[in-house]
Design an enzyme around this catalytic site. Structure first.
Site, PDB file in Angstrom:
ATOM      1  N   HIS A  49      -7.557  -5.707  -0.009  1.00  0.00           N
ATOM      2  CA  HIS A  49      -6.364  -4.875   0.143  1.00  0.00           C
ATOM      3  C   HIS A  49      -5.389  -5.492   1.144  1.00  0.00           C
ATOM      4  CE1 HIS A  49      -4.088  -1.200  -0.259  1.00  0.00           C
ATOM      5  NE2 HIS A  49      -4.077  -1.017   1.043  1.00  0.00           N
ATOM      6  N   SER A  76       0.832  -1.202   0.000  1.00  0.00           N
ATOM      7  CA  SER A  76       0.000   0.000   0.000  1.00  0.00           C
ATOM      8  C   SER A  76       0.873   1.262   0.000  1.00  0.00           C
ATOM      9  CB  SER A  76      -0.961  -0.054   1.195  1.00  0.00           C
ATOM     10  OG  SER A  76      -1.992   0.878   1.064  1.00  0.00           O
ATOM     11  N   THR A  77       0.768   2.114   1.017  1.00  0.00           N
ATOM     12  CA  THR A  77       1.659   3.272   1.097  1.00  0.00           C
ATOM     13  C   THR A  77       3.114   2.821   1.142  1.00  0.00           C
ATOM     14  OG1 THR A  77      -0.026   4.541   2.291  1.00  0.00           O
ATOM     15  CG2 THR A  77       2.236   5.324   2.459  1.00  0.00           C
ATOM     16  N   ALA A 102      -0.435  -4.418  -3.529  1.00  0.00           N
ATOM     17  CA  ALA A 102      -1.566  -3.485  -3.388  1.00  0.00           C
ATOM     18  C   ALA A 102      -1.045  -2.063  -3.176  1.00  0.00           C
ATOM     19  CB  ALA A 102      -2.471  -3.911  -2.234  1.00  0.00           C
ATOM     20  N   ASP A 133      -9.842  -5.280  -4.253  1.00  0.00           N
ATOM     21  CA  ASP A 133      -9.200  -4.281  -3.390  1.00  0.00           C
ATOM     22  C   ASP A 133     -10.099  -3.046  -3.340  1.00  0.00           C
ATOM     23  OD1 ASP A 133      -7.558  -2.237  -2.286  1.00  0.00           O
ATOM     24  OD2 ASP A 133      -5.759  -3.278  -2.984  1.00  0.00           O
TER      25      ASP A 133
END
Length: 280
Positions: free
Chosen positions: A260, A99-100, A126, A231
């Site tokens: 996610h 993610s981030t 993701a 997601d």
């Protein structure tokens, strides 16, 4: 300075975990918003037991790292990761970001790791690049109003907002027939509440408005891109599919029905696929 902290050039103490033989190939893990290195428990245990050296750090303002006022942006995240990699002298390393943290791992590899010759591979799970925000040049992105609402909910009642994210879209627990794990929800909430609300608030801009197209184009090391097609946080058409077009010779895996937070809900599948990628 206490053991297991590295001080950055601007004086931030970054907490890290470093397990396994020092001479083994390192895998460094980059966590998502608003979590900590603890989010990689399933991966850290799997890969250390496979003989790798595994490292996970807490981003500035997150987990056990210093709750500083400033630097909650992708450039500082990447520089902080570089400070850890340099202090531990990680070489031939595979960087895995979720993610981030996928944006952070990408920025680290493109801006520090490759130029320094420290990186063997990149895995983005993701991940947020190239750009989450809807703009004229990114019409498929998420409208700014969505992120403004995140900020509003975070500032007004962070504890409830974090509970709702973990119990709902993050792990797909809001889907009909989903198997819900209360402990996973509690652990997400625990990690989030350990961090700084200011870091989390400003981190929303970092993960949504940072255009990492140039970083993606700069990657030359073997790259694995992984994402679920269910997601609800980062739509895969605007993330994994665009990443695949921009990264040279990337391997792309799209997982039907995965959420996610698939690193937790489907750790067995993803760990095996990451291991296969590293060993290929």
């Amino acid at each position: 300075m206490a053991e297991n902290f590295i001080k950055t050039k601007d004086g931030v103490d970054i907490f890290y975990k470093d397990w396994g033989p020092k001479e083994a190939q390192p895998i460094m893990f980059h966590h998502g918003w608003p979590l900590s290195g603890d989010d990689w428990d399933a991966q850290m245990m799997f890969f250390v037991n496979k003989g790798f050296r595994v490292i996970a750090h807490d981003r500035r303002g997150h987990g056990r790292s210093t709750q500083v006022s400033d630097g909650h942006d992708m450039a500082h995240y990447a520089a902080d990761a570089a400070a850890v990699a340099e202090a531990l002298d990680l070489r031939n390393a595979v960087h895995v970001g979720h993610s981030t943290g996928g944006g952070e791992a990408l920025a680290y590899v493109a801006r520090f790791g490759q130029p320094q010759g420290r990186v063997a591979g990149l895995v983005m799970v993701a991940a947020v690049p190239p750009l989450m925000l809807k703009t004229e040049s990114n019409p498929g992105g998420t409208p700014i109003e969505v992120f403004d609402d995140f900020r509003k909910q975070l500032a007004s009642n962070r504890a409830q907002f974090f509970r709702d994210v973990a119990a709902g879209p993050f792990y797909g627990f809001n889907r009909e027939g989903a198997t819900v794990f209360p402990g996973v929800i509690d652990n997400w909430w625990r990690q989030g509440m350990n961090g700084s609300i200011k870091a989390h608030y400003e981190g929303i801009k970092a993960f949504s408005e940072t255009d990492q197209t140039a970083d993606l184009k700069a990657v030359m090391v073997p790259t694995l891109i992984m994402q679920g097609d269910d997601d609800q946080i980062v739509p895969y058409e605007d993330a994994a599919m665009l990443q695949a077009r921009l990264v040279l010779n990337a391997v792309v895996k799209i997982y039907p029905g995965y959420p996610h937070g698939m690193l937790t809900t489907h750790a067995d599948v993803l760990n095996a696929d990451i291991l296969e990628f590293i060993q290929s």
